[in-house]
Design a protein around this motif. Structure first.
Motif, PDB file in Angstrom:
ATOM      1  N   ASP A  68       0.480  -1.509   0.173  1.00 34.29           N
ATOM      2  CA  ASP A  68       0.005  -0.226   0.288  1.00 34.29           C
ATOM      3  C   ASP A  68       0.570   1.562   0.030  1.00 34.29           C
ATOM      4  OD1 ASP A  68      -2.372   1.680   0.447  1.00 34.29           O
ATOM      5  OD2 ASP A  68      -1.591   2.002   1.975  1.00 34.29           O
ATOM      6  N   ALA A  69       1.707   1.228   0.645  1.00 34.68           N
ATOM      7  CA  ALA A  69       2.938   2.442   0.813  1.00 34.68           C
ATOM      8  C   ALA A  69       3.642   2.649  -0.388  1.00 34.68           C
ATOM      9  CB  ALA A  69       3.960   2.473   1.797  1.00 34.68           C
ATOM     10  N   LEU A  70       3.845   1.320  -1.414  1.00 34.74           N
ATOM     11  CA  LEU A  70       4.672   1.366  -2.495  1.00 34.74           C
ATOM     12  C   LEU A  70       3.752   1.758  -3.658  1.00 34.74           C
ATOM     13  CD1 LEU A  70       6.733  -2.046  -1.895  1.00 34.74           C
ATOM     14  CD2 LEU A  70       7.505   0.558  -2.282  1.00 34.74           C
ATOM     15  N   LEU A  71       2.707   2.145  -3.375  1.00 34.38           N
ATOM     16  CA  LEU A  71       1.339   2.533  -4.552  1.00 34.38           C
ATOM     17  C   LEU A  71       1.089   3.592  -4.574  1.00 34.38           C
ATOM     18  CD1 LEU A  71      -0.497  -1.781  -5.388  1.00 34.38           C
ATOM     19  CD2 LEU A  71       1.220  -0.247  -6.125  1.00 34.38           C
ATOM     20  N   GLU A  72       0.662   4.264  -3.083  1.00 35.97           N
ATOM     21  CA  GLU A  72       0.201   5.306  -2.975  1.00 35.97           C
ATOM     22  C   GLU A  72       0.878   6.507  -1.500  1.00 35.97           C
ATOM     23  OE1 GLU A  72      -2.997   5.099  -4.972  1.00 35.97           O
ATOM     24  OE2 GLU A  72      -2.613   2.866  -5.102  1.00 35.97           O
ATOM     25  N   ARG A  73       2.008   5.894  -0.926  1.00 32.10           N
ATOM     26  CA  ARG A  73       1.996   6.847  -0.324  1.00 32.10           C
ATOM     27  C   ARG A  73       3.871   7.228   0.031  1.00 32.10           C
ATOM     28  NH1 ARG A  73      -0.005   3.406   3.610  1.00 32.10           N
ATOM     29  NH2 ARG A  73       2.062   3.175   4.616  1.00 32.10           N
ATOM     30  N   LEU A  74       4.335   6.477  -0.784  1.00 34.65           N
ATOM     31  CA  LEU A  74       5.515   7.110  -1.144  1.00 34.65           C
ATOM     32  C   LEU A  74       6.006   8.173  -2.684  1.00 34.65           C
ATOM     33  CD1 LEU A  74       8.503   4.082  -1.016  1.00 34.65           C
ATOM     34  CD2 LEU A  74       7.226   5.903   1.122  1.00 34.65           C
ATOM     35  N   PRO A  75       7.019   9.461  -1.932  1.00 32.54           N
ATOM     36  CA  PRO A  75       7.152  10.443  -3.181  1.00 32.54           C
ATOM     37  C   PRO A  75       6.453   9.728  -4.406  1.00 32.54           C
ATOM     38  CG  PRO A  75       7.706  10.618  -1.365  1.00 32.54           C
ATOM     39  CD  PRO A  75       7.263   9.622  -1.332  1.00 32.54           C
ATOM     40  N   ASN A  76       7.674   8.720  -4.625  1.00 32.98           N
ATOM     41  CA  ASN A  76       7.846   8.075  -5.986  1.00 32.98           C
ATOM     42  C   ASN A  76       6.959   7.258  -6.401  1.00 32.98           C
ATOM     43  OD1 ASN A  76       8.574   5.921  -4.397  1.00 32.98           O
ATOM     44  ND2 ASN A  76      10.674   6.275  -4.652  1.00 32.98           N
ATOM     45  N   ALA A  77       6.273   6.796  -5.761  1.00 35.65           N
ATOM     46  CA  ALA A  77       4.878   5.907  -6.240  1.00 35.65           C
ATOM     47  C   ALA A  77       4.103   6.531  -7.583  1.00 35.65           C
ATOM     48  CB  ALA A  77       3.751   5.763  -4.883  1.00 35.65           C
ATOM     49  N   ALA A  78       3.794   7.642  -7.763  1.00 33.98           N
ATOM     50  CA  ALA A  78       3.655   7.822  -9.422  1.00 33.98           C
ATOM     51  C   ALA A  78       4.461   7.205 -10.228  1.00 33.98           C
ATOM     52  CB  ALA A  78       3.205   9.554  -8.884  1.00 33.98           C
ATOM     53  N   GLN A  79       5.548   7.330 -10.181  1.00 36.71           N
ATOM     54  CA  GLN A  79       6.754   6.673 -11.017  1.00 36.71           C
ATOM     55  C   GLN A  79       6.762   5.075 -11.808  1.00 36.71           C
ATOM     56  OE1 GLN A  79      10.439   7.734  -9.765  1.00 36.71           O
ATOM     57  NE2 GLN A  79      10.262   9.698  -9.261  1.00 36.71           N
ATOM     58  N   PRO A  81       5.120   2.757 -12.851  1.00 37.52           N
ATOM     59  CA  PRO A  81       4.164   2.075 -14.883  1.00 37.52           C
ATOM     60  C   PRO A  81       2.991   0.731 -13.992  1.00 37.52           C
ATOM     61  CG  PRO A  81       6.146   0.668 -14.510  1.00 37.52           C
ATOM     62  CD  PRO A  81       6.414   1.769 -13.351  1.00 37.52           C
ATOM     63  N   GLU A  82       1.795   1.795 -15.214  1.00 31.24           N
ATOM     64  CA  GLU A  82       1.003   1.433 -15.233  1.00 31.24           C
ATOM     65  C   GLU A  82       1.150  -0.763 -14.724  1.00 31.24           C
ATOM     66  OE1 GLU A  82      -1.691   2.074 -13.862  1.00 31.24           O
ATOM     67  OE2 GLU A  82      -0.960   4.338 -13.807  1.00 31.24           O
ATOM     68  N   SER A  83       1.647  -1.149 -15.645  1.00 28.72           N
ATOM     69  CA  SER A  83       1.608  -2.125 -15.811  1.00 28.72           C
ATOM     70  C   SER A  83       2.683  -3.548 -13.884  1.00 28.72           C
ATOM     71  CB  SER A  83       2.645  -2.907 -16.712  1.00 28.72           C
ATOM     72  OG  SER A  83       4.142  -2.426 -16.731  1.00 28.72           O
ATOM     73  N   LEU A  84       3.087  -2.097 -13.812  1.00 25.27           N
ATOM     74  CA  LEU A  84       3.780  -2.915 -12.604  1.00 25.27           C
ATOM     75  C   LEU A  84       2.659  -2.439 -11.528  1.00 25.27           C
ATOM     76  CD1 LEU A  84       6.469  -3.764 -10.809  1.00 25.27           C
ATOM     77  CD2 LEU A  84       7.367  -1.887 -10.737  1.00 25.27           C
ATOM     78  N   ARG A  85       2.191  -1.091 -11.715  1.00 23.85           N
ATOM     79  CA  ARG A  85       0.767  -1.049 -10.697  1.00 23.85           C
ATOM     80  C   ARG A  85      -0.171  -1.997 -10.716  1.00 23.85           C
ATOM     81  NH1 ARG A  85       0.890   3.796  -8.154  1.00 23.85           N
ATOM     82  NH2 ARG A  85      -0.902   3.872  -7.833  1.00 23.85           N
TER      83      ARG A  85
END
Length: 223
Positions: A68-79, A81-85
């Motif tokens: 959850d933190a990796l996907l939503e809360r870290l500053p670099n989460a937006a980087q 790619p959709e495939s990895l998300r």
């Protein structure tokens, strides 16, 4: 040693690192690149499969928090790619589904309160090694079908797992089973049955009636 997300062989870090260490390493990244994404995904995949196969609620909960933190809360989460998300969201769904099917503490307590179940568990090596089904304690006391039924019931609770060896089957304690048996006072007392609860009411009907009337007044007052 801190987890290095640029390691050339992430397989070596599966056993000596943790999801929380991965999260700490990800926080230090200014940006994700192909290497760091690959290493993180490799480890998350391995840990997710292991947590689900071991029916380990603590590991499942830790992985859910980290993902959850990796996907939503870290500053670099937006980087990411959709495939990895999508892959990591899949890990979350798998973990959540596994957590829902795990037996409750009360279910485990009822299971371990049965002497035949506890004896079978205690006959397995505490270090997780496999033991042939025929070598289990009191195995000769049961028919083959009854023994398989008991072992299947224990396996459904995530305490043991099996492997086939030709026409035979071996069993071992899972990590969860090892942890449970290592506790100084394993859960051996079953939940009070409905008969016991009814007996308590019958033994002191006046006190039970008074408690019921008090509860009714509180509900009426709140309404």
């Amino acid at each position: 040693m801190a987890l290095n997300l640029r390691t050339s062989d992430p397989e070596l870090r599966v056993d000596d690192s943790s999801p929380l260490e991965l999260l700490a390493a990800a926080r230090e990244l200014s940006a994700w690149d192909d290497t760091t994404r690959y290493v993180a995904d490799y480890l998350l995949n391995a840990w997710t499969l292991r947590a689900c196969s071991n029916d380990d609620p603590e590991s499942i909960g830790e992985l859910e928090t980290v993902l959850d933190a990796l996907l939503e809360r870290l500053p670099n989460a937006a980087q990411l790619p959709e495939s990895l998300r999508g892959r990591w969201q899949g890990y979350l769904s798998l973990l959540a589904g596994q957590l829902l099917r795990l037996p409750s503490a009360d279910d485990l307590k009822d299971l371990l309160a049965r002497e035949q179940i506890h004896k079978l568990l205690q006959s397995l090596p505490t270090d997780g090694r496999y033991l042939a089904q025929s070598e289990l304690k009191d195995a000769e006391s049961y028919s083959a079908s009854r023994l398989s039924q008991l072992l299947g019931e224990i396996a459904d609770h995530g305490l043991i797992s099996s492997r086939k060896r030709g026409r035979h089957k071996d069993w071992r304690l899972t990590e969860r089973g090892q942890q449970l048996l290592a506790e100084p006072n394993p859960m051996r007392q079953p939940r009070p049955s409905k008969v016991a609860a009814q007996a308590a009411v019958t033994a002191n009907p006046k006190a039970s009636a008074q408690r019921g009337m008090s509860a009714f007044k509180e509900i009426k007052k709140a309404a």
